[in-house]
Design an enzyme around this catalytic site. Structure first.
Site, PDB file in Angstrom:
ATOM      1  N   TYR A 181      -5.584  -0.852  -6.805  1.00 37.04           N
ATOM      2  CA  TYR A 181      -4.614  -1.804  -6.251  1.00 37.04           C
ATOM      3  C   TYR A 181      -4.643  -1.858  -4.716  1.00 37.04           C
ATOM      4  O   TYR A 181      -4.813  -0.835  -4.045  1.00 37.04           O
ATOM      5  CB  TYR A 181      -3.199  -1.362  -6.644  1.00 37.04           C
ATOM      6  CG  TYR A 181      -2.618  -1.978  -7.897  1.00 37.04           C
ATOM      7  CD1 TYR A 181      -3.056  -3.177  -8.416  1.00 37.04           C
ATOM      8  CD2 TYR A 181      -1.561  -1.343  -8.545  1.00 37.04           C
ATOM      9  CE1 TYR A 181      -2.488  -3.725  -9.558  1.00 37.04           C
ATOM     10  CE2 TYR A 181      -0.979  -1.881  -9.693  1.00 37.04           C
ATOM     11  CZ  TYR A 181      -1.452  -3.075 -10.185  1.00 37.04           C
ATOM     12  OH  TYR A 181      -0.880  -3.605 -11.307  1.00 37.04           O
ATOM     13  N   GLU A 182      -4.380  -3.079  -4.198  1.00 39.59           N
ATOM     14  CA  GLU A 182      -4.111  -3.313  -2.772  1.00 39.59           C
ATOM     15  C   GLU A 182      -5.191  -2.750  -1.845  1.00 39.59           C
ATOM     16  O   GLU A 182      -4.902  -2.158  -0.813  1.00 39.59           O
ATOM     17  CB  GLU A 182      -2.743  -2.742  -2.382  1.00 39.59           C
ATOM     18  CG  GLU A 182      -1.597  -3.255  -3.204  1.00 39.59           C
ATOM     19  CD  GLU A 182      -1.559  -4.776  -3.302  1.00 39.59           C
ATOM     20  OE1 GLU A 182      -2.063  -5.458  -2.391  1.00 39.59           O
ATOM     21  OE2 GLU A 182      -1.066  -5.290  -4.316  1.00 39.59           O
ATOM     22  N   GLY A 183      -6.440  -2.951  -2.213  1.00 39.29           N
ATOM     23  CA  GLY A 183      -7.547  -2.366  -1.469  1.00 39.29           C
ATOM     24  C   GLY A 183      -7.873  -1.020  -2.084  1.00 39.29           C
ATOM     25  O   GLY A 183      -7.041  -0.110  -2.081  1.00 39.29           O
ATOM     26  N   ARG A 221       0.820  -1.207   0.000  1.00 35.39           N
ATOM     27  CA  ARG A 221       0.000   0.000   0.000  1.00 35.39           C
ATOM     28  C   ARG A 221       0.855   1.258   0.000  1.00 35.39           C
ATOM     29  O   ARG A 221       0.545   2.237  -0.679  1.00 35.39           O
ATOM     30  CB  ARG A 221      -0.955  -0.028   1.199  1.00 35.39           C
ATOM     31  CG  ARG A 221      -2.101  -0.996   1.018  1.00 35.39           C
ATOM     32  CD  ARG A 221      -2.954  -1.198   2.256  1.00 35.39           C
ATOM     33  NE  ARG A 221      -4.088  -2.066   1.929  1.00 35.39           N
ATOM     34  CZ  ARG A 221      -4.964  -2.508   2.824  1.00 35.39           C
ATOM     35  NH1 ARG A 221      -4.843  -2.165   4.097  1.00 35.39           N
ATOM     36  NH2 ARG A 221      -5.966  -3.278   2.450  1.00 35.39           N
TER      37      ARG A 221
END
Length: 595
Positions: free
Chosen positions: A436-438, A297
């Site tokens: 991306y990534e949440g 993140r």
């Protein structure tokens, strides 16, 4: 028009003034990270990024990746550039010497990583995920896993992936169906994963997949997810390469952007079952995977910032050379950089790029402090601050990247919409980063739920108190633009504090408030934090000028940028406070079938 120029002067300034390099240099194990060494590292990384990676960026966009019988080939030049990247030691910059790393602070590693993403984001995604795999195994791997895999992951000779998403389970990891069965001390993994960055490629001799799967007797939901290390090629106990594992890429996704990055559908165990080893304990996989996810993140936020820098450079170069119209105060046609509306766009780009960069470096410095400060209380304080910052770096960094890339197309006008101008790629590439990534909405929910409501605002109140400390040095400077910066920053801090207290006071009586207010609250806090960082940079620039620093243009531009940020961006905080205080009714009042 230049393809890419590493902004090493601005990066070094942010590292020293916002990342507090002197403080990081004093930490145990980081005594070599002197300002002179950091500048040398940045300059050498900048040369590599500009010469080896940036020229491949349009090649990757144009050529893409190819899949043939389960084997993925990267675009022309990518595999060779990656091997050059590894040989030069760039993958090992922030890792401990125990496994072959260079032992530099994450503050420095973050700045170096920004250069890779600016020059060629599609290329940089592979070492980015390898970095996360190193972090995860360093924290949670067994001694055997560390001995067999970490040295080659640290060097970059092998690469790593993160395997969470499945066709039926996007952000809902608890719904995943990939399964694992016990097999004489090992495990057999079966199932499919989608959207796997770097799932297969021809740049490294082995790929280490970190895979979430469910055991037959596991409890339902996220409490029944385990984490497994599944290499593409099995590794013998002596470290030599064994046979090919039962894992392969069965499809390459056709994407809006990052065409040079292989986004794979991965099939595990279509024959005898993919062999894996457990990381950590059974049914604890999601908690362990968060080590890799939090690292990613921060890195994804950096991707947005890096693409903002790349796009901004092209906008400035074009605005200087494109002649059109007679600007106010001139009597003949000239470059469009003379026009106030173009200046507004360029200033917005500059202010967002510099403040988001400062935010990422500030977060990286808290990571270093949380790991190496000799005082336990200081480590805990830095860790709590880092947890608060990561959602802002990820969400605001990526949203700003999209905004800056979009503005670059606007500066170019009609030519920006044409692929031949080379700027549309930056918008297409950066658009994945808010997902991306949440997604950024998930980051906002994490901030308002886990980082605000859960501890009743304790960590955030501490942070807001630190923001207010800057009022004293700003008050001492009476000449413009510092009074304006002080006034607007104070108003934004008041808005952030008021929003925090309103949410804490009302959320229990309004079950929809947290969800409705999450994104406005993250934006409000990030914009306010950006104003604080921008003001800090202006104060540092003023101090350096007073001390006789000869780089007058650079330092004066820092002050001018802080002035613009204060007057043009910080006022957004008040509008966001109003939206938060309106509650959930404007969001939830319309029935679903009216949409």
């Amino acid at each position: 028009m230049p393809t890419f120029t590493a902004p090493t002067r601005d990066m070094a300034f942010a590292i020293e003034e916002i990342g507090e390099l002197v403080r990081i240099n004093a930490l145990p194990g980081h005594d070599e990270a002197t300002p002179d060494l950091v500048v040398a590292v940045l300059e050498e990384a900048g040369r590599f990024a500009a010469s080896a990676l940036a020229p491949l960026n349009p090649v990757g966009d144009r050529e893409g990746c190819a899949l043939d019988n389960g084997k993925v080939t990267l675009p022309p030049g990518f595999a060779a550039a990656y091997r050059q990247f590894v040989k030069a030691g760039w993958n090992a910059v922030p890792f401990d010497a125990e496994h072959g790393g260079q032992g530099l602070p994450w503050l420095v590693g973050t700045a170096v990583q920004e250069l890779w993403h600016s020059a060629n984001m599609a290329f940089a995604l592979i070492p980015m995920l390898t970095q996360g795999a190193v972090e995860l195994l360093s924290s949670h791997g067994t001694n055997d896993q560390k001995a067999l895999f970490l040295p080659k992951l640290v060097s970059g000779q092998w690469t790593g992936t993160m395997n969470l998403t499945e066709p039926n389970a996007g952000s809902d990891v608890g719904a995943l169906r990939a399964r694992a069965t016990r097999d004489n001390g090992q495990y057999r993994i079966r199932g499919q994963k989608i959207f796997i960055t770097g799932g297969d490629h021809d740049a490294a001799e082995n790929i280490v997949h970190l895979v979430l799967a469910r055991l037959p007797d596991a409890p339902p939901g996220v409490k029944g997810v385990s984490l497994f290390l599944v290499p593409k090629v099995l590794v013998n106990p002596d470290g030599s390469m064994g046979r090919r594992n039962d894992v392969k890429c069965i499809k390459l996704e056709h994407k809006l952007g990052i065409h040079g990055s292989p986004t794979c559908v991965m099939a595990f165990g279509e024959e005898e079952g993919a062999v894996g080893t457990l990381v950590g304990r059974e049914n604890q996989g999601l908690a362990l995977m968060f080590t890799m996810m939090n690292n990613a993140r921060l890195a994804v936020g950096l991707e947005g910032i890096a693409q903002a820098e790349r796009a901004r450079q092209k906008a400035v170069a074009y605005a200087r050379e494109r002649v059109q119209g007679v600007a106010p105060g001139f009597d003949a046609p000239g470059p469009i950089i003379r026009h106030p509306d173009v200046r507004r766009m360029l200033m917005t780009q500059r202010a967002l790029t510099e403040t988001t960069r400062a935010l990422a470096y500030y977060a990286a410095s808290r990571m270093d402090l949380s790991r190496r400060h000799p005082d336990k209380a200081e480590r805990a304080h830095a860790h709590a601050r880092l947890d608060l910052l990561i959602p802002m770096v990820k969400a605001w960094g990526t949203a700003s990247g999209v905004r800056v890339a979009d503005l670059t197309i606007q500066v170019f006008g009609g030519m920006g919409f044409m692929e031949e101008a080379g700027v549309a790629q930056h918008l297409r590439d950066v658009r994945i980063t808010p997902i991306y990534e949440g997604t950024n909405g998930i980051q906002a929910m994490d901030l308002i739920g886990r980082k605000l409501i859960r501890d009743n605002g304790e960590v955030l109140r501490d942070f807001i108190a630190e923001l207010r400390v800057l009022d004293a040095p700003l008050a001492q400077l009476r000449a413009e633009p510092f009074p304006a910066i002080r006034r607007q920053l104070a108003a934004a801090i008041f808005a952030a504090s008021s929003a925090m207290e309103h949410i804490l006071r009302v959320h229990a009586d309004d079950p929809h408030l947290a969800g409705a207010a999450a994104t406005p609250f993250l934006d409000l806090l990030a914009i306010t934090t950006g104003g604080w960082l921008s003001a800090r940079m202006a104060l540092a620039a003023k101090r350096r000028l007073d001390e006789g620093d000869s780089d007058d243009a650079f330092l004066s531009a820092k002050i001018a940028t802080a002035h613009f940020y204060a007057e043009d961006i910080l006022p957004e905080a008040g509008a966001l406070l109003a939206a938060i205080e309106a509650g959930s009714a404007p969001v939830m009042s319309m029935p679903s079938d009216w949409f």
